[in-house]
Design a protein around this motif. Structure first.
Motif, PDB file in Angstrom:
ATOM      1  N   ARG A 131       0.837  -1.219   0.000  1.00 22.38           N
ATOM      2  CA  ARG A 131       0.000   0.000   0.000  1.00 22.38           C
ATOM      3  C   ARG A 131       0.862   1.257   0.000  1.00 22.38           C
ATOM      4  O   ARG A 131       0.499   2.273  -0.609  1.00 22.38           O
ATOM      5  CB  ARG A 131      -0.907   0.007   1.241  1.00 22.38           C
ATOM      6  N   ALA A 132       1.967   1.180   0.719  1.00 21.23           N
ATOM      7  CA  ALA A 132       2.846   2.349   0.816  1.00 21.23           C
ATOM      8  C   ALA A 132       3.799   2.454  -0.370  1.00 21.23           C
ATOM      9  O   ALA A 132       4.421   3.505  -0.572  1.00 21.23           O
ATOM     10  CB  ALA A 132       3.649   2.284   2.112  1.00 21.23           C
ATOM     11  N   ASN A 133       3.912   1.375  -1.156  1.00 24.05           N
ATOM     12  CA  ASN A 133       4.880   1.380  -2.269  1.00 24.05           C
ATOM     13  C   ASN A 133       4.245   0.760  -3.519  1.00 24.05           C
ATOM     14  O   ASN A 133       4.879  -0.057  -4.192  1.00 24.05           O
ATOM     15  CB  ASN A 133       6.132   0.584  -1.881  1.00 24.05           C
ATOM     16  N   GLU A 134       3.011   1.150  -3.831  1.00 23.48           N
ATOM     17  CA  GLU A 134       2.292   0.536  -4.951  1.00 23.48           C
ATOM     18  C   GLU A 134       2.921   0.957  -6.271  1.00 23.48           C
ATOM     19  O   GLU A 134       2.998   2.152  -6.588  1.00 23.48           O
ATOM     20  CB  GLU A 134       0.836   0.962  -4.918  1.00 23.48           C
ATOM     21  N   PRO A 135       3.402  -0.004  -7.081  1.00 22.39           N
ATOM     22  CA  PRO A 135       4.019   0.343  -8.367  1.00 22.39           C
ATOM     23  C   PRO A 135       2.971   0.596  -9.449  1.00 22.39           C
ATOM     24  O   PRO A 135       1.788   0.295  -9.279  1.00 22.39           O
ATOM     25  CB  PRO A 135       4.847  -0.900  -8.690  1.00 22.39           C
ATOM     26  N   GLN A 136       3.423   1.140 -10.555  1.00 23.41           N
ATOM     27  CA  GLN A 136       2.546   1.354 -11.701  1.00 23.41           C
ATOM     28  C   GLN A 136       2.421   0.049 -12.491  1.00 23.41           C
ATOM     29  O   GLN A 136       3.266  -0.835 -12.412  1.00 23.41           O
ATOM     30  CB  GLN A 136       3.125   2.447 -12.610  1.00 23.41           C
ATOM     31  N   GLY A 137       1.336  -0.073 -13.242  1.00 27.50           N
ATOM     32  CA  GLY A 137       1.190  -1.181 -14.173  1.00 27.50           C
ATOM     33  C   GLY A 137       0.738  -2.488 -13.554  1.00 27.50           C
ATOM     34  O   GLY A 137       0.859  -3.538 -14.193  1.00 27.50           O
ATOM     35  N   ILE A 138       0.218  -2.466 -12.346  1.00 27.69           N
ATOM     36  CA  ILE A 138      -0.271  -3.719 -11.743  1.00 27.69           C
ATOM     37  C   ILE A 138      -1.723  -3.947 -12.162  1.00 27.69           C
ATOM     38  O   ILE A 138      -2.427  -3.012 -12.566  1.00 27.69           O
ATOM     39  CB  ILE A 138      -0.149  -3.697 -10.216  1.00 27.69           C
ATOM     40  N   SER A 139      -2.186  -5.175 -12.040  1.00 28.45           N
ATOM     41  CA  SER A 139      -3.551  -5.498 -12.433  1.00 28.45           C
ATOM     42  C   SER A 139      -4.541  -4.944 -11.415  1.00 28.45           C
ATOM     43  O   SER A 139      -4.181  -4.606 -10.281  1.00 28.45           O
ATOM     44  CB  SER A 139      -3.714  -7.012 -12.552  1.00 28.45           C
TER      45      SER A 139
END
Length: 351
Positions: A131-139
């Motif tokens: 939650r604190a480090n959510e990357p881009q491009g995930i489903s």
């Protein structure tokens, strides 16, 4: 916790014994896991069973949910993380040891719940991090669950250690708890089997797979209700008993009764020895003192007294070693040079 629970908790928490128990159960006694590869984790397991978000949402709206259980705190005995090696910070697995002093018929469900909570805690730790480090491009699924496709958790292994001379006479798996024993039904229900260590089922080959004084503690636990076997153990291991760790002596005393006592040597050092063993030695010393008094002249009485005491003590050790090696008759001991009174005293402790 009861007294025995407190003793076994403290006893098994030491890394050397923890590793020894793991190696026995997982690796047949091979010293694969080293104490340095273990790090203790918080044994307090806390989780909210059933749906976290759904319950919280209903509480906000003032709705009652009769299907939801209250939060349950589950406290385990000892939990340690096993690292891949002594120079790597990668967790290999999580090993839990549950000490039991008697059979618990619900144990398969208890262990299944404990292990599930530990898995749940691992997933929640990963979710908090993501939650604190959510990357881009995930489903979308990964975004909602905050658990990514490449995320992984550690296997959890629980070992149940029975500190009792009795056999575990309860269920050893989840399937044994069911009132239905239909193979077609049970084939769709994952079983959950106990990793159970019970001294009652162990033999000398098993005890020799341990590399700490845990081996001696388990031997005495196995025979706690058999006086003849306890006497045999004392005779066969009299020298080892003189050098046990204090907490091992405390555990053995709790399992079989007080067989150790505090004794201060002439040098002033404290040493705990077997009461049974010490009684034989003291009787032998007295026999030697009598012999010394007979042989000593008036001016040399003290020297004769001390020399006789020393000889008597040595004869007691010699008698016990002979018994250990199979000389178990009165005449046999006498033929080996053991005074009759000492031989009788020694044999009385194994008959």
């Amino acid at each position: 916790m009861g007294e025995l629970d407190n003793i076994t908790y403290s006893y098994i928490s030491k890394e050397e014994r923890y590793a020894d128990l793991i190696n026995y159960e997982l690796y047949d006694g091979a010293e694969v896991v080293k104490p340095e590869m273990l790090r203790e984790l918080d044994s307090k397991e806390v989780t909210e069973l059933f749906s976290h978000s759904g319950v919280q949402e209903k509480k906000k709206n003032g709705e009652k949910d009769s299907t939801t259980l209250d939060d349950k705190n589950k406290s385990r005995d000892v939990i340690k993380a096993l690292y891949k090696n002594m120079n790597d910070d990668t967790v290999y697995s999580i090993i839990c040891i549950e000490n039991q002093s008697k059979t618990d018929n619900t144990m398969p469900v208890r262990i299944m719940l404990y292990d599930a909570i530990r898995y749940d805690n691992q997933i929640n730790d990963i979710r908090r991090h993501n939650r604190a480090n959510e990357p881009q491009g995930i489903s979308s699924g990964e975004y909602i669950s905050h658990f990514h496709k490449e995320d992984r958790i550690h296997p959890v292994i629980t070992i149940v250690m029975l500190w009792s001379p009795d056999e575990w006479d309860g269920p050893r798996s989840l399937h044994e708890l069911f009132d239905v024993q239909d193979g077609d039904i049970l084939s769709f229900v994952p079983d959950y089997k106990l990793n159970l260590i019970e001294p009652n089922k162990m033999d000398e080959t098993d005890f020799e797979k341990f590399h700490t004084d845990l081996s001696m503690a388990l031997r005495f636990t196995k025979y706690a209700n058999k006086k003849e076997e306890i006497s045999r153990l004392i005779f066969e291991n009299n020298k080892e008993l003189l050098h046990l760790e204090p907490d091992t002596e405390t555990l053995i005393d709790r399992m079989v009764g007080n067989i150790f006592e505090k004794r201060v040597h002439e040098e002033g050092s404290g040493e705990r020895v077997s009461n049974v063993f010490q009684e034989i030695v003291e009787d032998a010393k007295e026999e030697g003192r009598k012999e010394g008094r007979k042989e000593g002249h008036e001016e040399g009485r003290k020297e004769g007294h001390e020399e006789g005491e020393k000889k008597g003590s040595n004869k007691a050790f010699e008698a016990m070693d002979l018994i250990k090696n199979g000389v178990t008759t009165l005449q046999g001991l006498i033929d080996k040079g053991i005074p009759e009174s000492i031989a009788k005293k020694a044999l009385s402790r194994i008959n």
